[in-house]
Design a protein around this motif. Structure first.
Motif, short mmCIF file in Angstrom:
data_model
loop_
_atom_site.label_atom_id
_atom_site.label_comp_id
_atom_site.label_asym_id
_atom_site.label_seq_id
_atom_site.Cartn_x
_atom_site.Cartn_y
_atom_site.Cartn_z
N PHE A 254 0.84 -1.20 0.00
CA PHE A 254 0.00 0.00 0.00
C PHE A 254 0.87 1.25 0.00
CE2 PHE A 254 -4.69 -0.43 0.88
CZ PHE A 254 -4.80 -1.73 0.44
N LYS A 255 1.87 1.28 0.85
CA LYS A 255 2.76 2.45 0.90
C LYS A 255 3.55 2.57 -0.40
CE LYS A 255 3.33 4.98 3.73
NZ LYS A 255 2.63 6.28 4.00
N GLN A 256 4.01 1.45 -0.92
CA GLN A 256 4.81 1.45 -2.14
C GLN A 256 4.02 2.05 -3.31
OE1 GLN A 256 7.99 0.66 -2.67
NE2 GLN A 256 7.87 1.03 -4.88
N GLN A 257 2.72 1.77 -3.36
CA GLN A 257 1.91 2.26 -4.47
C GLN A 257 1.26 3.61 -4.19
OE1 GLN A 257 -0.46 -0.35 -6.84
NE2 GLN A 257 0.64 -2.20 -6.24
N GLY A 258 1.54 4.20 -3.05
CA GLY A 258 1.10 5.57 -2.79
C GLY A 258 -0.31 5.71 -2.27
N ILE A 259 -0.84 4.68 -1.63
CA ILE A 259 -2.14 4.79 -0.98
C ILE A 259 -1.90 5.39 0.41
CG2 ILE A 259 -4.17 3.54 -0.14
CD1 ILE A 259 -3.62 1.42 -2.29
N GLU A 260 -2.30 6.62 0.59
CA GLU A 260 -1.93 7.36 1.80
C GLU A 260 -2.89 7.16 2.96
OE1 GLU A 260 0.92 8.82 2.10
OE2 GLU A 260 1.40 8.29 0.03
N ARG A 261 -4.16 6.86 2.66
CA ARG A 261 -5.15 6.72 3.73
C ARG A 261 -5.99 5.48 3.47
NH1 ARG A 261 -4.63 11.83 2.89
NH2 ARG A 261 -6.02 11.72 1.10
N ASP A 303 2.00 3.04 12.17
CA ASP A 303 3.21 3.80 11.86
C ASP A 303 3.22 4.24 10.39
OD1 ASP A 303 4.08 3.47 14.44
OD2 ASP A 303 5.47 1.83 13.99
N ALA A 304 2.56 3.45 9.54
CA ALA A 304 2.49 3.80 8.12
C ALA A 304 1.40 4.83 7.83
CB ALA A 304 2.25 2.54 7.29
N GLY A 305 0.66 5.22 8.85
CA GLY A 305 -0.37 6.25 8.68
C GLY A 305 -1.76 5.70 8.45
N GLY A 375 -4.15 -2.82 20.50
CA GLY A 375 -3.74 -1.62 19.77
C GLY A 375 -4.73 -1.14 18.73
N PHE A 376 -5.82 -1.89 18.49
CA PHE A 376 -6.81 -1.48 17.50
C PHE A 376 -7.44 -0.14 17.88
CE2 PHE A 376 -7.15 -6.19 16.77
CZ PHE A 376 -6.78 -6.18 15.42
#
Length: 600
Positions: A254-261, A303-305, A375-376
């Motif tokens: 997800f982070k690699q492909q630019g999905i921010e939220r 941590d990844a947002g 942590g949820f």
């Protein structure tokens, strides 16, 4: 039997405290007894400005009544007359000439429907015995009738029968006008508050309103189960589809492909997987990686947002929970004859319906604390509740009316909001709406499929009431919408939906897949990259539209054949073209199966 009905009807007329307000101020009440006897009586309504009131004392409804129909003259029309009717499930029809038929709304998500005839328009709101009130349309001998039918089925009513008929003065009232009457009714009573207000002091809700939903089904046993009543010796093995290690790979992609939220929801993370051993949830299933790996995955997502929550269920129980020492027939829902109430066949075997008061007092409060400790945080998901009508529990140890069922469901939702920041559930039934932040899907109708008898098309009636108040995805069929056919893709946009994606939405070994046959998978790295790219398409599209999640849907109507316009409270309109050819709107071209966003 008839003389008994006549006797209490004579007494009933006095209970209504009638006030004459004109020729259309009387309704016809039709009572049907268990033996088939019927009686009809005209009753004058109580007037209060543009609202007409009907109330029937529960003591005035005789024992053995099967159902009560209420017929208002403004909800009756000749075939061929102008006008329309719209039911709470979004089914819309006109009074055109066609063969005799009848339609019963099986999915009364709101206790409201609307009707417009040459004699006027009104929004009909059931305020007493709302869970018994089914919405009906019939056509016989050239006459249409639109009416509520209170289905008592020999039960003594636990509330008065009560209806408000809200007259709408517009010369050409639309179904949007009628929907907004109920929206204002709910706002005025402070049953709900707009999202714009609620998210000011709720960061989890604010994040969810601007994010897509990504559900990940991690593990499950065979469905339907080859072992209906499971124990430690015969429990089928669980399929591990997505381990916690694999989930962390999904997050990386997800982070690699630019999905921010995105708000991730983990399904089947618990012992036995999805529908595995409810009400047993803990321990976290070791076959997926165990608790330590789950904690690591949750922290990685955050941590990844991303926001990350999990799926739980308190409406169903399985005998497989005896493996963890939690099976107890005392918490089960009981039918009138004292029998347990069985549902479908899922991973844990035969489903037994449960009493929500028992689930709240014995499980959900303590479960929430343990789930929160993992942590949820976000819109915590509790399955089923908001996609079914409340049920009656006849247990002598914990009897519960339908309203009692609704009360304990709301209590559970309120606890989820306080503990995690929000409450999500499976549908849009609005007995839960005061504490509902997201409905997974509002309708089971598949866009483009044939409509039922007397129904012309499906419209966003629920969204016209609750968009901007509750986040929602419009259809089961719009799950993974970017891989569905163009019509379904466009419906998500037209209805203002929050995109919902699902890894392994299809998991049954037999039977229908109600979220569709097209799916996302991640078994190999190539599959993962392709699936996340499809999610990215939806994320990018939602980025241009997500601000509309906070706006009311103010109108929806056809502007040409197969072209519809949806307008929101900030003045933004979406014009959707379902036609085979391009269509021009104010000098701009809308491609076939495309849409245009304009600010007007």
């Amino acid at each position: 039997m008839t003389h008994r009905i006549l006797a209490w009807l004579s007494a009933f007329v006095g209970l209504c405290s009638p006030v004459a307000i004109g020729a259309d101020a009387a309704v016809q009440l039709v009572f049907r007894q268990a033996d088939g006897a019927t009686e009809t009586r005209a009753v004058t309504l109580v007037a209060d400005g543009v609202v007409q009131h009907l109330r029937v004392s529960k003591q005035a409804i005789p024992a053995g009544t099967r159902h009560v129909e209420v017929h208002h003259p403004m909800a009756t029309a000749k075939a061929g007359e102008d006008g329309f009717y719209v039911l709470s499930n979004g089914m819309y029809g006109t009074f055109r000439e066609r063969p005799n038929a009848a339609y019963r709304n099986p999915h009364v998500v709101m206790p409201v429907f609307g009707v417009s005839t040459p004699r006027g328009a009104m929004t009909v709101i059931v305020t007493g015995l709302r869970y018994e009130a089914f919405q009906m349309v019939d056509l016989k001998g050239g006459i249409y009738r639109v009416f509520p039918r209170f289905e008592l089925n020999d039960d003594a009513p636990d509330d008065d029968l009560a209806i408000e008929f809200h007259r709408v003065a517009a010369d050409h009232a639309t179904y949007a006008d009628l929907a907004k009457v109920y929206r204002q009714f709910q706002l005025d009573r402070q049953v709900v508050r707009p999202l714009k207000e609620r998210l000011r002091d709720n960061s989890e809700l604010a994040y969810a309103a601007g994010s897509i939903v990504v559900r990940v089904r991690m593990g499950w046993k065979p469905v339907p189960s080859p072992v209906p009543e499971q124990n430690a010796q015969n429990e089928p093995p669980m399929k591990v589809a997505v381990s916690f290690d694999r989930l962390m790979k999904i997050i990386d992609e997800f982070k690699q492909q630019g999905i921010e939220r995105a708000e991730f929801c983990l399904v089947g993370w618990n012992i036995g997987g999805h529908d595995g051993r409810y009400p047993q949830i803990f321990p976290v299933d070791q076959r997926l990686g165990g608790e330590n790996k789950l904690r690591k995955a949750i922290a990685k997502a955050q941590d990844a947002g991303y926001q990350i929550v999990c799926h739980t269920n308190y409406s169903d129980a399985y005998r497989a929970s005896q493996i963890g020492g939690l099976w107890d027939e005392d918490y089960l829902l009981r039918a009138r004859d004292g029998a347990t109430v069985k549902g479908g066949d899922w991973g844990g075997g035969t489903t037994y319906q449960t009493c929500p008061q028992c689930m709240y007092e014995r499980f959900s409060r303590s479960d929430f604390a343990r789930i929160r400790d993992l942590g949820f945080r976000g819109l915590h998901y509790i399955d089923v509740y908001s996609t079914v009508n409340p049920r009656t529990c006849y247990s002598p140890n914990h009897p519960l009316t339908k309203e009692g069922f609704a009360h304990w469901t709301r209590r559970m939702g309120a606890d989820a909001q306080q503990t995690f920041g929000g409450f999500a559930s499976e549908g849009g039934f609005d007995y839960a709406v005061s504490h509902l932040d997201y409905g997974l899907y509002i309708s089971f109708y598949v866009p483009g499929s044939p409509t039922p008898a007397l129904i012309d098309r499906h419209v966003p009636f629920w969204q016209l009431v609750y968009h901007g108040i509750v986040l929602s995805t419009p259809y089961t069929a719009t799950t993974n919408y970017t891989i569905k056919d163009p019509q379904i893709q466009l419906k998500l946009i037209e209805f203002g939906g929050r995109p919902m994606f699902y890894f392994h939405s299809r998991f049954r070994d037999a039977g229908t897949h109600w979220m569709g046959n097209d799916d996302l998978s991640c078994a190999t790295d190539d599959e993962l990259v392709r699936s996340v790219a499809l999610v990215k398409r939806g994320f990018d599209e939602f980025e241009t539209l997500r601000h509309l999640q906070l706006e009311f849907m103010e109108s929806h109507s056809p502007v040409a054949d197969q072209v519809f316009k949806t307008t929101f409270s900030d003045g933004t309109s979406i014009v959707s073209n379902y036609g085979d050819a391009d269509w021009e709107y104010r000098g701009r071209t809308i491609k076939s199966m495309g849409y245009l966003v304009v600010k007007e």
